[in-house]
Every structure is written in structure tokens, then in C-alpha cells.
Design a protein around this motif. Sequence first.
Motif, short mmCIF file in Angstrom:
data_model
loop_
_atom_site.label_atom_id
_atom_site.label_comp_id
_atom_site.label_asym_id
_atom_site.label_seq_id
_atom_site.Cartn_x
_atom_site.Cartn_y
_atom_site.Cartn_z
N PHE A 519 30.44 45.20 45.66
CA PHE A 519 29.50 44.28 45.33
C PHE A 519 30.27 43.09 44.53
CE2 PHE A 519 26.91 48.01 45.78
CZ PHE A 519 25.94 47.68 46.67
N HIS A 520 31.34 43.39 43.65
CA HIS A 520 32.08 42.44 43.03
C HIS A 520 33.29 41.76 44.21
CE1 HIS A 520 30.13 43.24 39.45
NE2 HIS A 520 30.78 44.45 39.16
N ARG A 521 33.60 40.53 44.10
CA ARG A 521 34.36 39.85 44.81
C ARG A 521 35.84 40.46 44.16
NH1 ARG A 521 35.30 35.44 48.07
NH2 ARG A 521 37.35 34.51 48.18
N LYS A 522 36.93 41.17 44.89
CA LYS A 522 38.04 41.47 44.30
C LYS A 522 39.20 40.54 44.41
CE LYS A 522 36.26 45.59 43.29
NZ LYS A 522 36.36 46.10 41.94
N LYS A 523 40.33 40.70 43.67
CA LYS A 523 41.45 39.94 43.76
C LYS A 523 42.65 40.44 44.74
CE LYS A 523 40.74 37.49 39.42
NZ LYS A 523 41.51 37.14 38.15
N GLU A 524 42.80 41.71 44.64
CA GLU A 524 43.82 42.51 45.20
C GLU A 524 43.35 43.58 45.85
OE1 GLU A 524 48.00 42.25 43.29
OE2 GLU A 524 46.67 41.93 41.59
N TYR A 525 42.87 44.72 45.13
CA TYR A 525 42.37 45.97 45.83
C TYR A 525 41.21 46.39 45.17
CZ TYR A 525 47.58 45.43 45.10
OH TYR A 525 48.80 45.29 45.01
N ALA A 526 40.74 47.61 46.20
CA ALA A 526 38.99 48.00 46.04
C ALA A 526 39.03 48.39 44.51
CB ALA A 526 38.90 48.86 47.04
N ASN A 527 40.10 49.05 43.98
CA ASN A 527 39.83 49.73 42.73
C ASN A 527 40.24 49.02 41.51
OD1 ASN A 527 42.41 49.85 43.02
ND2 ASN A 527 42.91 51.72 42.18
N GLU A 528 40.09 47.71 41.53
CA GLU A 528 40.10 46.94 40.41
C GLU A 528 38.87 47.05 39.43
OE1 GLU A 528 40.52 42.81 41.83
OE2 GLU A 528 42.37 43.40 42.64
N PHE A 529 39.23 47.14 38.29
CA PHE A 529 38.12 47.12 37.12
C PHE A 529 37.39 45.70 37.41
CE2 PHE A 529 36.47 46.94 32.81
CZ PHE A 529 35.69 48.07 32.96
N PRO A 530 35.87 45.84 36.93
CA PRO A 530 35.15 46.92 37.19
C PRO A 530 34.58 47.08 38.54
CG PRO A 530 33.83 45.17 36.56
CD PRO A 530 35.27 44.64 36.70
N ILE A 531 34.67 48.56 38.85
CA ILE A 531 34.17 49.04 40.31
C ILE A 531 32.68 48.95 40.42
CG2 ILE A 531 34.05 50.77 41.97
CD1 ILE A 531 36.89 51.45 41.13
N HIS A 532 31.86 48.10 41.42
CA HIS A 532 30.68 48.34 41.65
C HIS A 532 30.62 48.40 42.99
CE1 HIS A 532 26.28 46.54 41.42
NE2 HIS A 532 26.34 47.84 41.63
N SER A 533 30.61 49.70 43.74
CA SER A 533 30.62 49.74 45.24
C SER A 533 29.84 50.85 45.75
CB SER A 533 32.07 49.91 45.46
OG SER A 533 32.52 51.22 45.07
N LEU A 534 29.73 50.85 47.13
CA LEU A 534 29.20 51.83 47.73
C LEU A 534 30.04 52.27 48.83
CD1 LEU A 534 26.43 53.44 48.36
CD2 LEU A 534 25.81 51.78 50.10
N LYS A 535 30.61 53.49 48.74
CA LYS A 535 31.72 53.97 49.65
C LYS A 535 31.31 55.14 50.53
CE LYS A 535 35.14 56.08 47.36
NZ LYS A 535 36.30 56.25 46.44
N PHE A 536 31.59 55.10 51.88
CA PHE A 536 31.36 56.17 52.70
C PHE A 536 32.90 57.04 53.01
CE2 PHE A 536 31.79 58.22 56.88
CZ PHE A 536 30.90 59.17 56.85
N ARG A 537 32.93 58.19 52.99
CA ARG A 537 34.04 58.94 53.33
C ARG A 537 34.16 60.22 53.65
NH1 ARG A 537 37.36 62.45 49.36
NH2 ARG A 537 39.62 61.94 49.42
N TYR A 538 35.14 60.46 54.90
CA TYR A 538 34.94 61.54 55.65
C TYR A 538 36.39 62.00 55.56
CZ TYR A 538 34.60 64.96 59.51
OH TYR A 538 34.79 66.13 59.94
N LEU A 539 36.37 63.40 54.99
CA LEU A 539 37.86 64.39 54.98
C LEU A 539 37.62 65.56 55.86
CD1 LEU A 539 40.57 64.51 53.58
CD2 LEU A 539 39.02 65.91 51.75
#
Length: 845
Positions: A519-539
Motif C-alpha cells: 500500500f506504500h510506494r517503495k523505493k527499492e525492495y518490498a520489505n522496506e520499512f514500514p511494510i503495509h502490504s497484502l501477500k499471497f504465498r505458496y510453498l
Amino acid sequence: MRLFIRVFLLLQIIALPVRAQYIVQGVVTDSLTREPLPYTSVYLKGTTEGEMTDDKGTFSFKTYRPEARLVISAVGYNEYTRLIHPARGERIKVALAPTTYALNEVVVKPKRERYKKKNNPAVEFVRKMIEHRDDYSPDERDFWQRERYEKMTFAINNFDSVKQQKWLYRKFKFLTDYVDTSAVTGKPVLAVSNRELLATDYYRKSPHSEKQWVKARRQAGVDEMLSQQGMEQAISVTMTDVDIYQNNITLFTNKFVSPLSSLGPSFYKYYLMDTLTVAGKPCVDLTFVPFNSESFGFTGHLYVMLDSTYFVRRVVMNFPQKINLNFVDYMKIEQNFDRAEDGTRQLMNESITTEFKLVDNSDGIYAKRDVYYRNYAYEPTADALQAFRKPEKVIEGMDSSAHSDAYWDANRLAEVSKKETSVDKMMAQLRSYPVYYWTEKVLKVLFTGYIPAPKEKAPLFYIGMMNTTISGNALEGVRVRAGGMTTAWLNPHLFGRGYVAYGFRDERVKGLAELEYSFHRKKEYANEFPIHSLKFRYLSDVNQYGQHYLYTSQDNVFLALKRQKDDRIGYQRKAELTYTNEFHSGFSFQVTTRLRKDESSHLIPFIRQDEDKSFVKSISTSELELKLRYAPNEKFFQTQWNRFPVSLDAPVFTLTHTMAAKGVLGGDYTYHYTEAGFQKRFWFSAFGYTDVILKAGKVWNKVPFPLLIIPNANLSYTIQPESYSLMNAMEFMNDEYASWDVTYFLNGFLFNRIPLLKKLKWREVLSCRGIYGNLSDKNNPEFSEGLFAFPVGSTTMGHTPYVEVGVGIENILKVLRVDYVWRLTYRDLPNIDKSGLRISLHMTF
């Protein structure tokens, strides 16, 4: 006659090189602190021959005189004279005695005095300073603000013409166009990284709050290969703002005892020296030096005004020459203070000059951080009120790095040489050479573990991690893996990550697929502080029971060598949907819905403990997890895929609860699992620090062993936090536990006092890890029907906790830590290790 004169002059010119030429060389130190005295005048009396000492106090110049009188002088020191014979080629060592200063008819003598704290006017003077150190402090005001300009330069030191003859520099002759002269040493330096910052600092006493509003920031140099957010955090705890009025000063990730610490009179020797004028005001020179030169303290001078206010006008201090600190060959801190009309203390500028050396006898890296402060104000402005309404401590817009050269020229608070700000142009030229371009790419892969593609400056995708490409275990045999992740340059809100792995023994494909919306615009990577996100993950991958890789990947090739056979492995599939929200206060929460399927293997079969001994291929659970975390003032180094703390000073509190419901989305069990944790570093000033990790958890329902609490066993020969070096995988089964991991780093407190050992600069480490666990009857297959039989070798704990202790040495060759670990309890169990040697790479200042 004219012909005769010309011939005579010609003969004299020819004879000049033939005359014997001698070298006068040596070193000048302070007789009290034993530290080198830079920029001291050294000359031969009655001649123009001589020079100033360099930053290490050394001098060297040539003369034709076989005998002369050497004169050494410096402000605040007694002049030294001596008859020397340069023809003998001796190296001269001179310890200059500071000018004595009398107070209450007591004279402090610098040479061979028996130092006493009792009835020492210098100690009494310092005690008064400590007592009044909060007088006129700006932090006693309700509010203050100031403008800040900060510049930081990293440069190759002593970049002179001799180096140009080396093959490396012959390939890059244009580098001479960027060589500058150090304002400190006067020697040529080549800037390889430059950082600048324009900001406004705000302070509010109640409710307490500190903010920094960044107006402009820019950087260029070789460190562009690393995460810029991570570099800012790393620098913030390496060369940060210095406050001498605190008990401890944080530099290079360590705590140093301040000369005005309440512990100061027991840590330092103090001397009242000469009076002199600083900024037009009479001051006394208060000199200080640690009792133990290897300790984490300073040597230096406080110039204190003689008007009963104990106001420090100027600070100059450095590290003791013998300090047990890695990679820092020289360090000097300078601060200048002024007073507002009402007497409030105002820091006007400060500088930290450092020389870093990876190995001795090298020129190393020169680093200088200068900070200038202007326009102090003590009434809140509209911008200040707006800043305090914002949640983040550092307020910075997305366009802070987009300002032009003209903007910087107009807004800097200090002059900067053109060569300092031309690092970006120099790097562009360097990268046009294939040999440098490919060298930088290789180094970037080694540092980050990822290969950027397709662009170097703003890659859209990263391939990696490279150290997980090949590994192995007892279930899969040889395992190969390939993966990658997208970056904000492809899309600042949408991020993808994944890998594919294959085991040649089980001939089964595994993998991970992850899609995250920020939900935040990132500069480089997804895990930049602060994280506000929705993530789907399949392992879909293997599950190594009893081995939890908290700080690295399970496929890390450096963990391939095991002390025991790694045969507690099954399969696991997980589909997760996670909502994460981090706040600038340090609080965060995470909500996860999860479908989990644990599959048995021939190594870990699921055999129901009943009359039929039936085999169960897999079990499924549908879970809902809530995780709360609070870590105020946490600082970490950010990489493409993870965060690593650069300072553990901030406490970290965690609370997690996981619940599952039988019959919901195919779930086989109903269970609840609660876990709480605490982590913090405790500093003991000159006596080192202790890292403490405490955890406790409980499974509230009847469940089979894949859902129980299995302590984290470390089967490698490396030192891993929050793991047990001598425990077997799945050795103990619990449904409730309490654990501790305590490591005490003494920072050489003992070794520094042993004559032979202190030269090695080793540091002591003591550790103790343990877990007190219990398995209730309802989860013990021996007393409860329907559960799976425990694998062979698994057992339960009695009333005694599992405990292992270690004694170690770190800082071996500056990069190694070696521990010897003993298992204190449960030593009679079969097939266990009772003790062993463990090792890790541990680079620290």
C-alpha cells in the motif's frame, strides 16, 4: 674571470648530489596519553629545514648537516630541543610534556606521577562538571530546532604518484583529475563515496519527541551496490552524532565511556593543564586518558570556560593508540559549542575523522563526517508543529534525491570542493572500463547474494540467492535451486518472489511463489520499512523438523557440513494470505490465514499409535495467526530479502497466537498455540554487553508431533543464535516451554589486562542457552490414543531443563569467533554430543 666563476658554479651544482644526504625521522607523542601528536612543528634550529608531523605524529625530512639541534614545539606543550647527529641514522622518539597548570597551589606533573583521585583538583573539577552537565542543556528547554548540513566522504588515503605506477592505476589515469588534498592531513586523497544531507532537527520535551525533516539528500560512489536504506542505517550507528554529556557514546556499533560519564572518575585519569583562549574566551585545558589504554574510552581535551559555569567551549578527543578496536587505525572527534543569549548550549559543528584499515601496513580508507548546525530557535514554528504530527522520526519525501547542483550550491552551510562532489562523474568513467565494470558486478553478487538484471543502476529483477544454488540433505540428496525477485523499479507497489528446487534422490520438484501488494510506494525492495502490504504465498518444500533457520536460508551452502546425519525430514505445503502493517512507533501486527499440509516421508513416517499401527500419509490444518511485535527505535540493515539488526539496543517484544479449527477447509485438528518473546542488548559500559533472548510458548490442545513444539537444534559446526549446538534434531518433544539464550561479550575486559594476550586483541565470550520443556500426558503417545509414534531417538524432558554453556574467543584475526560448548544436562542419552568446538565468521569493530 667570468669563465672561472661559471666553471666554479657548474662544479658546485655537479657536486651537490655528491654531498652526503641524511634523513631525520621519528615520532612525537603526548607524554601523558602516549598518543601521537599530529601537525607538530619539527625543525633544525637556525635553518629552514623541517616539517610538520603527520596525523600519526611521524616526521621525516632530509638534511646535509651531520650535526644539528632539533627543535620540536606545539601549542600547550613544553618546547623540546636536542642535539642530533643525522649521520647516525637513528629514529628519534620524543614525548612532549604538556605545559603544567596550577590550581589552588597544586601542580600536576605529567612525568612518572603517582596518580591519585583523592585530593586531586582535576578530579574535583570533573565531578563539578558532571554535577552541572545538564545546566544550560537545550534538552531542558520545551522546544528547539536547528538547521543541519551533513557531508560524509570516504576516500582512498595517500593517493599519491607512487600508486600511479601500479598496474591498477595505470589503467585509470583519469583518476588523477579527481585527486583532492585532505584538509586534515594535507595528503592526496581520492574520494570514492560522497554523501550530503540537508535537514531540520526538531526537539520537544513533553511529550518527548525528536524529528528530522530531510529536505535534500544525495550520494554517489562505490557503495551504490548496496541497499541505500541499509547503508543509511549502518552509518547511523557507525559514525553518528556524539553527545559528550551522556554516560556512553555510541560509535562503530560499540559503547564508549564519555569523559563526562558518572563513571568517568573511575575510568579516566584527569589533568588540569594550561589556560588558553578559545573563540575569544579564557578556558582551561582538561586532559583525560583511560586508566587502561585498551578499554573502550577516549583520550583528549575538554576546553572549559573559567567562569564557574563549567561550559565546554571545545572538544578534541580520539581513541587510545592501543584500544582493542578493529579496522579503525585512527579516529578524531572535534566539536565546537556556543551559547545562546540566555546561556543555552548550542553545538555549532562537529567532525569525525577516521582511517579504516582491513590489514596493517596499508594506507586504508579515509573517512570524514562533518556536520554544521545553524539558526537555532526555541519557539515552535508551523513546520515544527507539522513535523510532530507525522508518525515517522525521519520525514523524507520521495523527491529528496532529485535536487540539482544549483540547489546544493545555494543551500549548503559549508564550502565543499568540486572534487568531493564529482564522485558520480568519476564512477561513470570507471564503469566505462570493462575490467572495473565486471569487478563491481562480481563484488555486488558476493555482498548481496543476488545478480541484478537487466540494468545495473535500477534493476527490474534480481536473480538469487546465489549461495542457495546447490545444497543437499538425506531426503533429497543433491539439491539445486534457482529463483529471483522483482524490485520497485519494475513496479513500486507490486512485487513477486519465488524459487524452484529439485532433489536428485527423491526426484521431486519443490518451489515457492509469492506475490505481494504494498500500500506504500517503495523505493527499492518490498520489505522496506514500514511494510503495509497484502501477500499471497505458496510453498511446497521439505520440512526439516527441529531445525529452524532464523537468520539464513535452509539451502545455504555453508551449512552443508553437519556434525550429525540430517535425517529428520518430511514434506510440507503451505498456502498463506498475510496482511502486515508496521508503524513508525515500532509497533506492528500481522494477520495470516494458512492452509497447511504436512506429509510424511520414509525418514519421518506418520504411524498412528493404536492397535493397527496405521500409516498416515499426511495431515492438514487450517490456521489463523495473529502476531504482535513492538520494537521501539529499532535499527536494521536492509537487504533484498531480509533485515539484519545493526543495533540490538532496542528491546523487541513479540506475542503470537495461532488457532486451527477441525473441519474448516479440510482441517484435521483443532488447536491453539501461544508464544511470547523478548530480546535486548544490555550494555555495561566499560565491561562489555550482554545479548538476552527469552521465549515461552504453549500448545493448548491434543495434537500429533508435527504440531508440537520442537526445540531448534543446530546440526552445523557454526554458531547460530537461538539454537542448541549440542542437541539432536527432534531430541525433545514439548507442548509447553520456556527458553533463554544469554551471551556475554566482555570486549577484552580480561584479556586486555594480560600482557601477552592483549597484543592479540582477542575478546572473551561467555554463553548459556537452555530450555525448560514439558509434554503433557494428552500429547504423549504413550498415554494418549490416536497420536503418532515419536521417531526413534525422540524423548521428553523431565523436571530438569536442557542447558549448554560455552566459553569463546572472538576477534581472532579480526574475523573469527571460536566457542567450546558443553552440554550440562541429559548427558546420558544415547548418540549425543557432550561437547564440541563451534566457529563462525564474526566481523565487528
